[in-house]
Design a protein around this motif. Structure first.
Motif, short mmCIF file in Angstrom:
data_model
loop_
_atom_site.label_atom_id
_atom_site.label_comp_id
_atom_site.label_asym_id
_atom_site.label_seq_id
_atom_site.Cartn_x
_atom_site.Cartn_y
_atom_site.Cartn_z
N VAL A 1 -103.72 -18.40 55.18
CA VAL A 1 -104.62 -19.51 55.83
C VAL A 1 -104.72 -19.63 54.70
O VAL A 1 -104.79 -20.47 53.77
CB VAL A 1 -106.19 -18.84 56.08
CG1 VAL A 1 -107.03 -19.89 56.10
CG2 VAL A 1 -104.97 -18.15 57.91
N GLN A 2 -104.66 -18.64 53.30
CA GLN A 2 -104.55 -18.86 51.95
C GLN A 2 -103.79 -19.80 50.85
O GLN A 2 -103.80 -20.37 50.79
CB GLN A 2 -105.13 -17.76 51.49
CG GLN A 2 -106.18 -16.53 51.60
CD GLN A 2 -107.54 -17.65 51.70
OE1 GLN A 2 -107.98 -18.60 50.21
NE2 GLN A 2 -108.61 -17.55 52.34
N GLY A 3 -102.19 -19.29 52.28
CA GLY A 3 -101.38 -19.79 51.53
C GLY A 3 -101.60 -21.44 51.95
O GLY A 3 -101.02 -22.28 51.18
N LEU B 1 -113.28 -26.73 47.98
CA LEU B 1 -112.28 -25.97 48.82
C LEU B 1 -112.79 -24.58 49.81
O LEU B 1 -111.96 -23.88 50.67
CB LEU B 1 -111.23 -25.25 47.58
CG LEU B 1 -110.29 -26.08 47.44
CD1 LEU B 1 -109.19 -25.16 46.04
CD2 LEU B 1 -109.32 -26.27 48.21
N PRO B 2 -113.89 -24.54 49.01
CA PRO B 2 -114.66 -22.90 49.40
C PRO B 2 -114.81 -23.86 51.42
O PRO B 2 -115.28 -22.65 51.58
CB PRO B 2 -115.60 -22.87 49.16
CG PRO B 2 -115.33 -22.77 48.07
CD PRO B 2 -114.52 -23.84 47.70
N GLY C 1 -104.87 -13.06 57.47
CA GLY C 1 -105.57 -14.48 55.98
C GLY C 1 -104.35 -14.90 54.73
O GLY C 1 -104.78 -15.16 54.20
N SER C 2 -103.60 -13.64 54.53
CA SER C 2 -102.67 -14.68 53.63
C SER C 2 -102.35 -15.35 53.79
O SER C 2 -101.57 -16.15 53.13
CB SER C 2 -101.50 -13.80 53.31
OG SER C 2 -100.22 -13.57 54.51
N ASN D 1 -111.62 -20.88 58.72
CA ASN D 1 -112.29 -19.87 59.24
C ASN D 1 -112.42 -19.64 60.70
O ASN D 1 -112.44 -19.15 61.45
CB ASN D 1 -112.90 -18.98 58.11
CG ASN D 1 -111.70 -17.97 56.66
OD1 ASN D 1 -111.27 -18.08 57.28
ND2 ASN D 1 -112.77 -18.31 55.81
N GLU E 1 -104.60 -27.75 48.50
CA GLU E 1 -105.25 -28.26 47.35
C GLU E 1 -104.21 -29.04 46.14
O GLU E 1 -104.14 -29.86 46.42
CB GLU E 1 -105.65 -26.85 46.64
CG GLU E 1 -105.82 -26.76 44.92
CD GLU E 1 -105.64 -25.54 44.83
OE1 GLU E 1 -107.07 -25.50 43.39
OE2 GLU E 1 -106.17 -24.64 45.01
N ASN F 1 -112.37 -23.60 53.52
CA ASN F 1 -111.98 -22.14 53.66
C ASN F 1 -112.85 -21.39 55.29
O ASN F 1 -112.36 -21.01 56.23
CB ASN F 1 -112.11 -21.23 52.46
CG ASN F 1 -111.31 -20.08 52.85
OD1 ASN F 1 -110.43 -19.51 51.36
ND2 ASN F 1 -111.23 -19.49 53.54
N LEU G 1 -104.43 -23.29 52.21
CA LEU G 1 -105.36 -24.15 51.65
C LEU G 1 -104.91 -24.50 49.83
O LEU G 1 -105.43 -24.81 49.91
CB LEU G 1 -106.66 -22.52 51.32
CG LEU G 1 -107.32 -22.57 53.26
CD1 LEU G 1 -108.24 -22.03 52.90
CD2 LEU G 1 -108.06 -23.94 52.93
N ALA G 2 -103.62 -23.46 49.67
CA ALA G 2 -103.32 -23.38 48.14
C ALA G 2 -102.47 -25.07 48.42
O ALA G 2 -102.36 -25.49 47.93
CB ALA G 2 -102.28 -22.69 47.73
#
Length: 254
Positions: free
Chosen positions: A197-199, A223-224, A194-195, A231, A205, A227, A201-202
């Motif tokens: 994936v968030q990295g 962004l959502p 998960g981290s 997923n 962005e 996300n 996405l950032a």
């Protein structure tokens, strides 16, 4: 077609082969060879020929060629004069023919009938009996069988080559006894955390802002939604590296 790795099926490691394939009056050497191949890929080895057209059929060039690596089955195969000899030691014979109209053994289907037979106690020594390519099985041979088996086929065209029928029944019997495991040919999937994936996405962005595609003052739901997209994709770790590499290239060139 590449078969799966021949590990012993569950519950049968070390046990003798409980199955015999019997061909009566076979006229085409290629069918004998193809039968040996069909048997071997399903883990069976006991082949008996009853009065084949050619006395030397087990060593003919076409037979060996169609066996395609199953020559050991041919080497161990036996040629006998009568079905009675071929059935010696067999406790449950299955004919591959239509039941005669007047009377005869019951008809079973491969999936249901063989599954039931595989659970019998004690375990039967099973013989699958196949007639000649041209004439099939004689009624007197069918009467010797405990059952006849019918392969469900297209009602408008149900003609199976002899070795094709052997392959179908060898497969179904192997499934009933305990199937071979399918061996994966690719490494286990390394899903991104998960981290990670968030990295990614950032990072995207920042790239989208650089491109002018995303207004940081009014991002709305872009962004959502991205996300949710990643997923659903269940990204691998190496795919995260690719996405971050693309984002970096966008940022560097903007």
């Amino acid at each position: 077609m590449q078969a799966s790795s021949p590990h012993a099926p569950p519950g049968h490691s070390g046990q003798r082969d409980p199955t015999r394939f019997i061909l009566i009056g076979t006229s085409h050497p290629g069918n004998v060879g193809a039968t040996a191949r069909a048997m071997k890929v399903m883990g069976f080895s006991d082949l008996v020929l009853v009065r084949p057209r050619f006395d030397d059929v087990l060593i003919q060039e076409e037979t060996v060629a169609l066996a395609s690596g199953a020559a050991d089955i041919l080497v161990r195969a036996r040629v006998v004069d009568t079905l009675a000899e071929a059935l010696d030691g067999i406790t449950y014979a299955i004919g591959t023919a239509m039941t005669p109209r007047d009377f005869g053994p019951p008809t079973i289907t491969p999936r249901e009938g063989l599954a039931k037979l595989a659970t019998s106690t004690p375990m039967h020594r099973v013989g699958f009996v196949f007639g000649s390519e041209r004439y099939g099985m004689a009624n007197e041979d069918v009467y010797r069988c405990n059952a006849v088996i019918s392969i469900p086929t297209n009602p408008d065209y149900g003609s199976l080559n002899l070795s094709q029928a052997v392959q179908v029944l060898a497969y179904e019997w192997r499934q009933a006894l305990g199937a071979f495991a399918v061996q994966a040919r690719t490494p286990d999937i390394d899903l991104a955390s998960g981290s990670a994936v968030q990295g990614a996405l950032a990072h995207w962005e920042m790239a989208l802002i650089k491109l002018g595609f995303l207004d940081p003052a009014a991002p709305k739901k872009l962004l959502p939604r991205l996300n949710q997209l990643v997923n659903r994709a269940e990204l691998r770790q190496e795919e995260i590296h690719i996405l971050r590499g693309i984002a970096k290239a966008i940022i560097d060139k903007s």
